[in-house]
Structure formats: structure tokens, C-alpha cells
Design an enzyme around this catalytic site. Structure first.
Site, short mmCIF file in Angstrom:
data_model
loop_
_atom_site.label_atom_id
_atom_site.label_comp_id
_atom_site.label_asym_id
_atom_site.label_seq_id
_atom_site.Cartn_x
_atom_site.Cartn_y
_atom_site.Cartn_z
N THR A 59 -99.65 52.41 -35.50
CA THR A 59 -99.73 53.32 -36.64
C THR A 59 -99.19 52.66 -37.91
O THR A 59 -99.45 53.11 -39.00
CB THR A 59 -98.94 54.61 -36.37
OG1 THR A 59 -97.67 54.26 -35.83
CG2 THR A 59 -99.67 55.51 -35.40
N GLY B 212 -91.67 50.97 -33.40
CA GLY B 212 -91.97 50.28 -32.15
C GLY B 212 -90.87 50.35 -31.11
O GLY B 212 -90.85 49.56 -30.17
N MET C 96 -90.71 25.54 -10.81
CA MET C 96 -91.37 25.23 -12.06
C MET C 96 -92.61 26.13 -12.12
O MET C 96 -93.55 25.92 -11.37
CB MET C 96 -91.81 23.76 -12.12
CG MET C 96 -90.69 22.78 -11.78
SD MET C 96 -89.44 22.70 -13.09
CE MET C 96 -88.09 21.88 -12.25
N CYS D 197 -82.57 18.66 -21.24
CA CYS D 197 -83.30 19.66 -20.45
C CYS D 197 -82.60 19.95 -19.13
O CYS D 197 -82.48 21.09 -18.71
CB CYS D 197 -84.70 19.17 -20.13
SG CYS D 197 -85.65 18.82 -21.60
C1 LIG Z 1 -92.67 48.53 -26.65
O1 LIG Z 1 -92.66 48.12 -27.99
C2 LIG Z 1 -92.90 46.74 -28.19
C3 LIG Z 1 -92.70 46.46 -29.66
O2 LIG Z 1 -93.29 47.40 -30.47
C4 LIG Z 1 -94.29 46.40 -27.69
O3 LIG Z 1 -94.52 45.03 -27.89
C5 LIG Z 1 -94.35 46.75 -26.23
O4 LIG Z 1 -95.64 46.50 -25.76
C6 LIG Z 1 -94.01 48.20 -26.01
N1 LIG Z 1 -93.92 48.46 -24.59
C7 LIG Z 1 -94.46 49.50 -24.04
C8 LIG Z 1 -94.22 49.64 -22.57
O5 LIG Z 1 -95.10 50.31 -24.67
C1 LIG Z 2 -88.31 21.92 -17.58
O1 LIG Z 2 -89.07 20.74 -17.62
C2 LIG Z 2 -89.59 20.35 -18.92
C3 LIG Z 2 -90.25 19.06 -18.86
O2 LIG Z 2 -90.98 18.92 -17.75
C4 LIG Z 2 -88.71 20.01 -19.84
O3 LIG Z 2 -89.32 19.70 -21.11
C5 LIG Z 2 -88.01 21.21 -19.82
O4 LIG Z 2 -87.12 20.73 -20.66
C6 LIG Z 2 -87.39 21.44 -18.47
N1 LIG Z 2 -86.40 22.38 -18.61
C7 LIG Z 2 -85.40 22.24 -17.86
C8 LIG Z 2 -84.18 22.88 -18.33
O5 LIG Z 2 -85.39 21.62 -16.87
#
Ligand SMILES: *[C@@H]1O[C@H](CO)[C@@H](O)[C@H](O)[C@H]1NC(C)=O
Ligand SMILES: *[C@@H]1O[C@H](CO)[C@@H](O)[C@H](O)[C@H]1NC(C)=O
Ligand SMILES: *[C@@H]1O[C@H](CO)[C@@H](O)[C@H](O)[C@H]1NC(C)=O
Length: 551
Positions: free
Chosen positions: A140, A177, A299, A461
Site C-alpha cells: 500500500t 510493513g 556448506m 573466513c
Molecule cells: C513481513 O514484512 C516484511 C517487511 O515488510 C516482508 O518482507 C515480509 O514478507 C512480511 N512477512 C509476512 C509473513 O507477511
Molecule cells: C565459507 O566459505 C567461503 C569460501 O568458500 C568463504 O568465502 C566463506 O568465507 C566461508 N565462510 C566461512 C566462515 O567459512
């Protein structure tokens, strides 16, 4: 009535087909009243005056039965005709002073504001409460000029809190929202403490439109929202906050280290899932690190899987190293799932300041999610400060004396980290030769680690992976959990680098994985004591370096 209004669950009606459907508004509002809404605003921008008055009269009858105030949007004449409790005025509606003159001192007058200037004027003219928004875009409301997000609302609240005593008294609700999936997080984020003021002024309620009017069962929807308002968000459910310093620094550190050993034990015992959203680059290394410390790596990049994974008691690592629009959508789904389940999330905003795509992605994620821990180097954390709504005073930038490449000296870095953590109500870690970590109240520096960590790919990472496992296994105090994770990681690096068979970064990697394993196993079995090796200090009385501006 005017001074005893309960704004907490503020219903705004909507008679449009898209929201109300073919139902009768008065019946829907009655259901909402039964479900616990605490105030009702009748908003109908299209009906003729006759219809407005007759509907408002019926609504007023229902509201009176529940002793709930009814306000009319825009139309002071309709409010007068009905004799209800007040009006809500938009920026294009009648002037507030004029409305006050017509309605008298007993009626409630509210105003929509989306900037500090509009708030200032509304308060000056005698508004009792402000409807602050728009928080998020809705079907809206798509006028993007008015969409001010969490940061915009925090700014206005801060203004109300600090202007003067009378302004501080003005009530407020946020609008735009708000629904059952984001309400608790929004309330949590809008209460944005500073290190000097842990209980700042925050909203008195949330304005809800379609999440009640458009709900298939408005009574249940209202009851559910009312319940959510009264309970902490899932990501705080097992937290033992608030935390305080122990009096003596020595006591604090020895307590911290004994907690760190318990935390390490908990990781081994619980073997929490560390869910990494990733590309393939460092995946293998990250998985090995997770296994070595006793966690279970997974992963998984597909967002739709996250709602199942989030229920397994693990943690999510969001690494922004490679941002694509599709990736971002997957992140959002996974983050929402973990926030809803209360599973900790570590955000690693890699290269956050580098491009506008990354800056925007970070700002969006921080405005629509809660991150239990945000980690980054100095530049990344400066970008986190901006995404949190701070303006940086670059003139006070100083070169750090303790680290060749640091932009700021240690006290300034401590100030930045503590300030962001207080506002975001999470843990913030700024990595460097000396790491600084804070939960907004307690701030520590940690100077362990080895230069080899900076010479291999994926060390930042894999620290994220380690931290996620510690947070998942130790949700009661996430700051202590994170400090334990850092110590484990950095002490293992020191031992590995000192080994005779390690000649450089290449031989360091396998040795490091070995030592990550031994370091926790031995400390848990009581064969190793971190006390002598851990270089942790309390940073108390963090000076207000004036670097971060809020308004
Ligand atoms: C709740 O509001 C958020 C932000 O407006 C929206 O992205 C999300 O889809 C809404 N969730 C539900 C369950 O309606
Ligand atoms: C998960 O793996 C991706 C790379 O493969 C790396 O960039 C990302 O940092 C990793 N995150 C962690 C916390 O391991
Ligand atoms: C407002 O109403 C809610 C729900 O009925 C209640 O939990 C809360 O305590 C009330 N707040 C005030 C300030 O009276």
C-alpha cells in the site's frame, strides 16, 4: 484518556479490497479488539463523509465496549461528529495546532512524521504521539522518499530523547510493513542504547495494518502479535544479559578464561552445525577447521534449505565475499530462518566498503535482520558503522601507533566497536594485529595470533566458522563465547607457527589444522592451560572519541 493511552498494539484500518477483501470492517475490528489491540485508527481515504461517519460510529461503539480509544485519520470533522477520542494527521492534513483548537485539550492528536524536522514541528504544535515511518515498503505504500528504515526511526527517537524534557514525553509508534515475522526484531533494534544510556527512549508501540486487517483470523493474529510484543526475540531467548564487569581486571580476565575453557568444552560436546553460505574457494579449508574444533560443517547456499537447517541448533555464517543478486536473496531467506529459530548468525562483511553494491547489500541486511556477531577488519567495521546509521567524522582520523596500517589508534577503535555493539545490541569484532571485541558494555583487546594467518587465504573466513560454532554452543553469553573462539583460533596459530616442521605459510596450514584440534582437545582434558598464553585485556572507560555522529 489523553495521557493514559496504551499505544503498544496500534491498529490502523484499511478498507481497500486488496487488504480487507469482501469482509465487513466493523466485524474485523471487533475481532482485533477481542484479540488485544490497544488503540484503533480508522483510516479510509476514499469513502464519502456520510459513510465515514456511520462506520466511525459503529467502530466507536465497539471500541467503547473494550475501553479502547478510537482515532480518525485526517478528518477532524468526522471525529467531532462521532465524539471519538481523537485524530491522526498526516503531513498533508490539517495543522496540529488548528486541530487542537477545534478538538480541545482532552482529545488525542497524533501525527505522521518521517524526519527530525517534521518531528520537531509536530511536537512544537502539540502532538501527543508520533507515527514514525515508513519503516519498510509495503504494497500500500511504495513512496520511497518516506521509507526511512530502522536507522531513520532511530534518529528520530534519539532526537526526541535528547531535545528537551517535554519532547521526551511525546509517545511514538512505528509504522510500515510490521508483521509477526519482524515485530520482535524491530522492537529490539529500535531500542538503541549508547554506552552512556542503556535505556534510551524507544517506541511505545507498533502500528499494524495488513497483518491484522488482512489476516484470515484477525483475532488470532492480534493475540499472536500481542504475545510477541510481550516476549523477547528468539535470538535473545537464551541470553543471560545484562552483563557487567567484575570489579578487578584480574578477576575479570581469570573469570573470562575459565568461561572460555567451558565454552571450548561445550563446542566439543555439542558439536554444533556451522552452516556456511559460500562459494567454492575456501570451502574445504573452512570445513576442515570446523571439524578440527569439534563442530559439524555444512556448506549450503540454497536459501530454501535454511528453514530446516536452522532448527538443528547450529549457527549461520554469512560471508559477503561474493555478492550476487541471487546470492543476496538466498542470504535473506537463510538469515530470516535463523533469526526466527534464534540460531546465531555471524556476519562477515568482506570488502563491505569496496563497491556501492556491497555497501547497499550491507545496509539492507542490517536493516532487515539481526546479526549476533559482526566481524571485520577496521575498514569493514567503519562501513558497518555507516550501515548502522552513524556518520563518521573523518577529520579526527588518526594513524594508529600500534599497527602500521591502522587508521585509528586503539582507544578510538575501541570506541567505534563499543558504540556499534551497544546500538546493534550484539557483539562486534574488529580484527587486526590487536583484535577488539565488545558487546556494548564490556570491551576487550586480544593480541594473540601469528603473521602467517595473514598470508593464507580464508583465515578471516575460517575464524568466522570458528566463532559461529562457539556462539551456537554457548548462547548464554555470546561475548565470552566469541572471545573463547578467538583465543582457540589464535593460540592454535601461535603453536603451529612455532613448530619445527613449519617453514612458512604453506606448511603452516596443515599444522594449524592439527593444532586447532589439539588446542581444544588438550584444554578440555586439562592438559593445556591457556592462562599463560592468552593476551587479553579489559578496555574500561572507553573515551568518547567523538568519531561517530548520530544525528
Ligand atoms: C513481513 O514484512 C516484511 C517487511 O515488510 C516482508 O518482507 C515480509 O514478507 C512480511 N512477512 C509476512 C509473513 O507477511
Ligand atoms: C565459507 O566459505 C567461503 C569460501 O568458500 C568463504 O568465502 C566463506 O568465507 C566461508 N565462510 C566461512 C566462515 O567459512
Ligand atoms: C499495554 O497493553 C499491553 C497488552 O494488553 C500490556 O501488556 C501492557 O502492559 C500495557 N502497557 C501499559 C504501559 O499499560
Amino acid at each position: 484518556m489523553r495521557h493514559q493511552v496504551n499505544y503498544s498494539l496500534y491498529l490502523v484500518t484499511d478498507s481497500t479490497e486488496a487488504i480487507l477483501g469482501s469482509r465487513d470492517l466493523v466485524e474485523v475490528v471487533e475481532q482485533a479488539l477481542l484479540g488485544g489491540v490497544t488503540i484503533v485508527q480508522y483510516r479510509d481515504k476514499t469513502s464519502d463523509t456520510g459513510i465515514l461517519i456511520s462506520t466511525a460510529k459503529k467502530l466507536h461503539e465497539k471500541c467503547k465496549q473494550h475501553n479502547i480509544p478510537l482515532l480518525i485519520n485526517d478528518r477532524v470533522d468526522v471525529a467531532l461528529a462521532v465524539g471519538c477520542e481523537g485524530v491522526h494527521l498526516g503531513q498533508d492534513d490539517m495543522d496540529i495546532s488548528e486541530a487542537r483548537r477545534i478538538l480541545g485539550e482532552d482529545k488525542i492528536i497524533g501525527a505522521t512524521v518521517s524526519s527530525i524536522e517534521e518531528a520537531r514541528i509536530a511536537v512544537e504544535r502539540g502532538a501527543d504521539y508520533l507515527g514514525i515511518g515508513t519503516l519498510y515498503a509495503t504494497n500500500t505504500k511504495k513512496n520511497t522518499k518516506d521509507i526511512i528504515g530502522v536507522n531513520g526511526i532511530r534518529k528520530i527517537l534519539r532526537f526526541l530523547d535528547t531535545k528537551d524534557a517535554a519532547t521526551k514525553e511525546v509517545k511514538s509508534v512505528c509504522i510500515g510493513g510490521v508483521n509477526a515475522s519482524n515485530l520482535q526484531r524491530i522492537i529490539h533494534q529500535l531500542s538503541a542504547p549508547t554506552p552512556n544510556n542503556l535505556n534510551p527512549k524507544t517506541i511505545d508501540g507498533v502500528a499494524i495494518v495488513s497483518a491484522i486487517i488482512g489476516a484470515s483470523n484477525p483475532k488470532e493474529a492480534s493475540e499472536h502479535l500481542s504475545h510477541l510484543l510481550a516476549t523477547p526475540p528468539p535470538f535473545k531467548a537464551s541470553s543471560s544479559e545484562p552483563h557487567f564487569w567484575l570489579e578487578k581486571d584480574d578477576d575479570e580476565i581469570s573469570h573470562l578464561l575459565s568461561e572460555a575453557i567451558k565454552a571450548t568444552k561445550a563446542v566439543r560436546e555439542k558439536s554444533p552445525l556451522s552452516h556456511n553460505m559460500t562459494n567454492l574457494v575456501v570451502q574445504n579449508f573452512a570445513a576442515n577447521v570446523a571439524l578440527s574444533i569439534g563442530a559439524s560443517p555444512i556448506m549450503a547456499n540454497y536459501g530454501d534449505e535454511a528453514s530446516d537447517l536452522s532448527k538443528l541448533g547450529g549457527a549461520l555464517v554469512v560471508n559477503m565475499g561474493t555478492v550476487t543478486p541471487e546470492g543476496l536473496e538466498n542470504y535473506k531467506k537463510a538469515i530470516a530462518a535463523y533469526n526466527a529459530a534464534g540460531g546465531p548468525i555471524v556476519l562477515d562483511p568482506v570488502g563491505a566498503g569496496a563497491t556501492s553494491v556491497r555497501r547497499n547489500a550491507l545496509a539492507t541486511l542490517m536493516s532487515t535482520s539481526y546479526f549476533d556477531l559482526i566481524k571485520g577488519n577496521e575498514r569493514e567495521i567503519m562501513q558497518v558503522a555507516r550501515a548502522s546509521g552513524f556518520t563518521l567524522d573523518d577529520s579526527s582520523q588518526q594513524r594508529g601507533v600500534d599497527s602500521g596500517s591502522a587508521l585509528f589508534a586503539l582507544p578510538q577503535r575501541a570506541y567505534i566497536v563499543q558504540r556499534i555493539a551497544a546500538r546493534e545490541r550484539n557483539v562486534v569484532l574488529m580484527t587486526g594485529a590487536t583484535d577488539i571485541i565488545s558487546d556494548g558494555t564490556r570491551t576487550y583487546s586480544i593480541s594473540n595470533g601469528h603473521a602467517y594467518l595473514g598470508m593464507i587465504t580464508g583465515s578471516g573466513c575460517t575464524l568466522g566458522t570458528t566463532l559461529s560454532a562457539y556462539l551456537a554452543a554457548n548462547p548464554q553469553d555470546k561475548l565470552y563465547a566469541a572471545v573463547a573462539g578467538i583465543l582457540h583460533y589464535e593460540l592454535a596459530a601461535e603453536v603451529a607457527a612455532g613448530r619445527e616442521d613449519v617453514k612458512g605459510p604453506g606448511t603452516f596450514v596443515p599444522a594449524f589444522i592439527d593444532e586447532l584440534y589439539h588446542c581444544s582437545k588438550d584444554v578440555v582434558e586439562g592438559k593445556l592451560d591457556w592462562r599463560g598464553a592468552a593476551k587479553v585485556n579489559c578496555i574500561k572507560d572507553v573515551p568518547d572519541a567523538g568519531l561517530l555522529k548520530e544525528l
